[in-house]
Design a protein around this motif. Sequence first.
Motif, PDB file in Angstrom:
ATOM      1  N   VAL A 156      69.364  18.026  41.406  1.00  0.00           N
ATOM      2  CA  VAL A 156      68.658  17.757  42.648  1.00  0.00           C
ATOM      3  C   VAL A 156      69.151  18.725  43.720  1.00  0.00           C
ATOM      4  O   VAL A 156      70.351  18.883  43.917  1.00  0.00           O
ATOM      5  N   ALA A 157      68.220  19.375  44.388  1.00  0.00           N
ATOM      6  CA  ALA A 157      68.578  20.332  45.422  1.00  0.00           C
ATOM      7  C   ALA A 157      69.185  19.606  46.618  1.00  0.00           C
ATOM      8  O   ALA A 157      68.798  18.487  46.945  1.00  0.00           O
ATOM      9  N   VAL A 158      70.148  20.255  47.244  1.00  0.00           N
ATOM     10  CA  VAL A 158      70.757  19.701  48.451  1.00  0.00           C
ATOM     11  C   VAL A 158      69.790  19.910  49.610  1.00  0.00           C
ATOM     12  O   VAL A 158      69.474  21.044  49.956  1.00  0.00           O
ATOM     13  N   SER A 159      69.295  18.843  50.162  1.00  0.00           N
ATOM     14  CA  SER A 159      68.429  18.942  51.335  1.00  0.00           C
ATOM     15  C   SER A 159      68.843  17.856  52.306  1.00  0.00           C
ATOM     16  O   SER A 159      69.503  16.880  51.926  1.00  0.00           O
ATOM     17  N   ARG A 160      68.451  18.014  53.536  1.00  0.00           N
ATOM     18  CA  ARG A 160      68.780  17.024  54.554  1.00  0.00           C
ATOM     19  C   ARG A 160      68.256  15.664  54.125  1.00  0.00           C
ATOM     20  O   ARG A 160      68.958  14.661  54.199  1.00  0.00           O
ATOM     21  N   ARG A 161      67.009  15.638  53.680  1.00  0.00           N
ATOM     22  CA  ARG A 161      66.381  14.390  53.289  1.00  0.00           C
ATOM     23  C   ARG A 161      67.138  13.715  52.144  1.00  0.00           C
ATOM     24  O   ARG A 161      67.377  12.505  52.151  1.00  0.00           O
ATOM     25  N   ALA A 162      67.520  14.520  51.152  1.00  0.00           N
ATOM     26  CA  ALA A 162      68.192  13.950  49.978  1.00  0.00           C
ATOM     27  C   ALA A 162      69.597  13.456  50.333  1.00  0.00           C
ATOM     28  O   ALA A 162      70.052  12.431  49.833  1.00  0.00           O
ATOM     29  N   VAL A 163      70.280  14.201  51.213  1.00  0.00           N
ATOM     30  CA  VAL A 163      71.619  13.768  51.641  1.00  0.00           C
ATOM     31  C   VAL A 163      71.516  12.451  52.408  1.00  0.00           C
ATOM     32  O   VAL A 163      72.306  11.520  52.190  1.00  0.00           O
ATOM     33  N   MET A 164      70.523  12.355  53.285  1.00  0.00           N
ATOM     34  CA  MET A 164      70.306  11.115  54.035  1.00  0.00           C
ATOM     35  C   MET A 164      70.022   9.952  53.089  1.00  0.00           C
ATOM     36  O   MET A 164      70.517   8.836  53.285  1.00  0.00           O
ATOM     37  N   ALA A 165      69.232  10.212  52.079  1.00  0.00           N
ATOM     38  CA  ALA A 165      68.898   9.154  51.119  1.00  0.00           C
ATOM     39  C   ALA A 165      70.151   8.720  50.370  1.00  0.00           C
ATOM     40  O   ALA A 165      70.426   7.534  50.202  1.00  0.00           O
ATOM     41  N   ARG A 166      70.943   9.701  49.903  1.00  0.00           N
ATOM     42  CA  ARG A 166      72.157   9.357  49.161  1.00  0.00           C
ATOM     43  C   ARG A 166      73.096   8.529  50.020  1.00  0.00           C
ATOM     44  O   ARG A 166      73.698   7.554  49.552  1.00  0.00           O
ATOM     45  N   ASP A 167      73.245   8.913  51.286  1.00  0.00           N
ATOM     46  CA  ASP A 167      74.215   8.260  52.160  1.00  0.00           C
ATOM     47  C   ASP A 167      73.610   7.108  52.946  1.00  0.00           C
ATOM     48  O   ASP A 167      74.273   6.553  53.837  1.00  0.00           O
ATOM     49  N   GLY A 168      72.370   6.736  52.632  1.00  0.00           N
ATOM     50  CA  GLY A 168      71.752   5.583  53.271  1.00  0.00           C
ATOM     51  C   GLY A 168      71.600   5.741  54.780  1.00  0.00           C
ATOM     52  O   GLY A 168      71.619   4.744  55.500  1.00  0.00           O
ATOM     53  N   HIS A 169      71.491   6.981  55.241  1.00  0.00           N
ATOM     54  CA  HIS A 169      71.336   7.271  56.671  1.00  0.00           C
ATOM     55  C   HIS A 169      72.511   6.747  57.482  1.00  0.00           C
ATOM     56  O   HIS A 169      72.379   6.433  58.657  1.00  0.00           O
ATOM     57  N   ARG A 170      73.661   6.617  56.830  1.00  0.00           N
ATOM     58  CA  ARG A 170      74.858   6.159  57.526  1.00  0.00           C
ATOM     59  C   ARG A 170      75.832   7.312  57.667  1.00  0.00           C
ATOM     60  O   ARG A 170      76.068   8.055  56.708  1.00  0.00           O
ATOM     61  N   CYS A 171      76.410   7.420  58.839  1.00  0.00           N
ATOM     62  CA  CYS A 171      77.451   8.411  59.090  1.00  0.00           C
ATOM     63  C   CYS A 171      78.608   8.127  58.132  1.00  0.00           C
ATOM     64  O   CYS A 171      79.109   7.001  58.073  1.00  0.00           O
ATOM     65  N   GLN A 172      79.031   9.124  57.391  1.00  0.00           N
ATOM     66  CA  GLN A 172      80.080   8.922  56.400  1.00  0.00           C
ATOM     67  C   GLN A 172      81.481   8.935  57.006  1.00  0.00           C
ATOM     68  O   GLN A 172      82.471   8.777  56.309  1.00  0.00           O
ATOM     69  N   TYR A 173      81.539   9.103  58.335  1.00  0.00           N
ATOM     70  CA  TYR A 173      82.824   9.010  59.012  1.00  0.00           C
ATOM     71  C   TYR A 173      83.005   7.654  59.698  1.00  0.00           C
ATOM     72  O   TYR A 173      84.063   7.046  59.618  1.00  0.00           O
TER      73      TYR A 173
END
Length: 174
Positions: free
Chosen positions: A68-85
């Motif tokens: 899966v390509a790294v994209s903003r949308r895919a990163v947001m989906a993986r992280d549930g739109h939650r700040c990982q900090y």
Amino acid sequence: MGRSLVLNASYEPLGTVAARRAVVLVLGDKADCVHPTGFVLHAEHVSVEVPSVVRLRQFVHVPFRRRVAVSRRAVMARDGHRCQYCGAHADSIDHVTPRSKGGGHTWDNVVAACRPCNVRKRDRLLHDSGMRLRRAPVVPHGVIWSIVAGGTVPDEWLRYLGESQLAAAPAAAG
Ligand SMILES: [Zn+2]
């Protein structure tokens, strides 16, 4: 017409095709319509419901897993739109190891982040920032993420994609 979700005979999602292609699969007895879109396609001799989800009649062996390509949308989906900090709603992505310090644009180095955390971390290494990740970023596998990253996900697809994984990512449907 949009796109249709294609399920294996086992109900495992395989990917998406143009809705027109899904109609051809159904008309050719290769697949059954599991969920109609509500639209009807009128051809010369037949009227057929345009499928939102089709299931192949024959099991297809899938020999490899797509990356899966790294994209903003895919990163947001993986992280549930939650700040990982900090866990707040994320509206940006952050390179854990800054690109200026050699960090890559890779799944294990990109996380969803809120703007305050992004600003606070600046151009520092994680260790130097005194901040901590809530969990280590991982590479998502499988077709589900390709579909999420690829565009619109209608509600009726969710049960086949694994609702629990996607429930945390409502904006992935946008
Ligand atoms: Zn934050």
